[in-house]
Design an enzyme around this catalytic site. Structure first.
Site: not given
Ligand code: NAP
Ligand code: MG
Length: 495
Positions: A190, A266, A300, A399
């Site tokens: 997804k 992650e 991240c 963050e």
């Molecule tokens: P996010 O909002 O947590 O979304 C990540 C994924 O989860 C998306 O596919 C999102 O779908 C889905 N999602 C959101 N709400 C959900 C729910 N209630 N139930 C199930 N799935 C859900 O994160 P983001 O804003 O896309 O990305 C930024 C974050 O990713 C930052 O915190 C960053 O630090 C982290 N990150 C970490 C790494 C690492 O390797 N540690 C690498 C890259 C990014 P939607 O798009 O529809 O919301």
């Protein structure tokens, strides 16, 4: 095998924009016909629509993944044959580099050349690396008594759900797909709602490479619907997630409330860059600036907290400001652009509100500090540096996920290490010093999955990546990633 898909053609960028989800080896609409809009962050305009899958579509995708897994067409294929398919997929990603980079830039606004020279080849190299690795991993034979033989083998888990974010859409997907597929699992991927294009596109490339039908499914859709349905599905064996800490915790809850599936996370970070007075200030300035402004800070492991010795703070900040002012901001398709827009209106508003919060709570803006009005409706934010930050401020603890650096000063080394560790996160850290003893002490003392000494954000497929504390658990990249997608089976033979 080439797969037909409905796309939107005739746009200004010369690429076909995907519209459908990919389930059971075919491109399909969501069952209820719902779609979600794709917005180009450079202009703020909607450029297309893709299927918005919900739990009914997810269920079909999981069934198709299960069916393919049980058939053994991939899960029991000889590793050297899986290897060939993954290497072919890696080659196809590279040969479609311009198209995939365009799709990535259209979805997330990152500079096209960064996508073309960074994201896309790195995704290809990840898939190829795990393809190359998989027929070189052995099982074990236990040191048992002579009348017994215990053979210990790795087995694929079954159906893996990969949920990924928008900041590096294809590379983050590849970090999951490489090891999960290499190990013989079937996958339902997804992508984030903002960035479905490359995930949808590579599904067809995977089929072309020879991946059997149903082994890779891509469900574009919203997190609350498609993401949650995967997290709660009773027939998903493993969730591999990259995204925010908040949503990562939800996946643990979904698992606990459904089938206790395996979850690896992650998550976010607030990574410190510790600069000591004895460091090479030029190199540190370069590393700190690149570490927060690359990908517009939507990384991240962005080094978002600068923890610097008071004695060299002004000198260091002067150089970082110079770097920030030299970054060309604008149209991500322009070859000279170094800083594109943020991914979405929501993210734009969020980052600006953190900047406002910092200003109102006593931090001082040294450069930047607002949106780039001259660039119209695109989601641009100036590279921003705050001075006078204390580690208890919101801009030092949360963050921001934008090009915003918070500068905190220290008087002695132990204080620097204490500040570095005073965070809920533990993804990464940078240490800048020419004193080998201090470098070693810092590397051991900082609680983070990755510590870079006199460099930042260096990486290689052979080295694991992932966090401590609330930055998650489990590792992507390297042979350690295989652990997330396999279980050990012990078989005892009596003579
Ligand atoms: P996010 O909002 O947590 O979304 C990540 C994924 O989860 C998306 O596919 C999102 O779908 C889905 N999602 C959101 N709400 C959900 C729910 N209630 N139930 C199930 N799935 C859900 O994160 P983001 O804003 O896309 O990305 C930024 C974050 O990713 C930052 O915190 C960053 O630090 C982290 N990150 C970490 C790494 C690492 O390797 N540690 C690498 C890259 C990014 P939607 O798009 O529809 O919301
Ligand atoms: Mg989201």
């Amino acid at each position: 095998m080439a797969v037909a898909q409905q796309t939107q053609t005739g746009n200004a960028w010369g690429v076909e924009l995907p519209k459908q989800a990919f389930i059971g080896g075919r491109y399909v609409d969501a069952r209820d016909g719902k779609q979600l809009p794709c917005v180009f962050p450079g202009t703020g305009k909607t450029i297309g629509q893709v299927a918005a899958c919900d739990s009914a579509d997810v269920d079909v995708a999981v069934r198709s993944a299960r069916k393919s897994f049980d058939s053994g067409a991939w899960s029991r294929m000889a590793p050297q044959d899986r290897r060939k398919v993954l290497i072919k997929l890696s080659e196809l990603i590279l040969s479609h580099r311009d198209e995939l980079a365009t799709l990535e830039t259209l979805n997330v606004g990152k500079p096209f050349l960064n996508a073309k020279n960074g994201d896309i080849p790195s995704a290809a190299s990840c898939i190829g690396w795990f393809g190359e690795a998989i027929d070189k991993i052995y099982g074990e034979v236990g040191p048992t008594p002579a009348d017994l033989t215990a053979v210990i083998t790795r087995e694929p888990l079954g159906v893996v759900a990969a949920i990924v974010p928008w900041n590096y859409p294809l590379s983050m997907a590849a970090w999951k797909l490489g090891p999960a597929l290499a190990a013989g699992n079937s996958v339902v991927l997804k992508p984030a709602e903002q960035s479905p294009y490359t995930a949808l596109r590579i599904a067809a490339l995977a089929m072309e490479a020879g991946l059997p039908e149903g082994v890779l499914n891509v469900v574009s859709g919203y997190g609350e619907t498609a993401g949650q349905a995967l997290g709660r599905h009773m027939d998903v064996d493993c969730v591999t997630f990259t995204g925010s800490t908040e949503v990562g915790k939800l996946f643990m809850r979904y698992a606990g409330e459904s089938n206790a599936k395996r979850v690896s996370l992650e998550l976010g970070g607030k990574s410190p860059q510790v600069v000591l007075a004895d460091s090479d200030i030029d190199a540190a300035a370069q590393g700190v600036a690149a570490g927060i402004f690359a990908n517009a800070g939507q990384v991240c492991n962005a080094g978002s907290r600068l923890i610097v010795d008071r004695a060299v703070k002004d000198e260091l900040l002067d150089r970082i400001v110079k770097y920030a002012k030299g970054l060309r901001i604008g149209d991500p398709f322009h070859a000279d652009t170094k800083l594109g827009p943020l991914v979405s209106q929501e993210q734009h508003a969020r980052v600006l509100s953190y900047i406002e919060h910092g200003k109102q709570h006593g931090a001082k803006v040294v450069t930047g500090g607002g949106r780039v009005a001259a660039l119209g409706e695109g989601f641009f934010v100036e590279p921003t540096v705050f001075d006078g930050v204390t580690n208890d401020m919101k801009i030092a603890q949360e963050e921001i996920f934008g090009p915003v650096l918070s500068t905190i000063t220290f008087k002695d080394f132990d204080e620097a290490l204490a500040i570095a560790n005073d965070t809920i996160y533990g993804l990464a850290a940078g240490v800048w010093t020419n004193d080998i003893r201090k470098a070693q002490r810092a590397a051991k003392a900082i609680r983070a999955g990755v510590v870079w000494v006199n460099c930042f954000d260096r990486g290689n497929m052979s080295v694991p990546f992932g966090g401590f504390k609330q930055s998650g658990h489990g590792r992507d990249k390297s042979l350690h990633a295989i652990d997330k997608y396999t279980d050990w089976k012990a078989v005892w033979y009596a003579s």
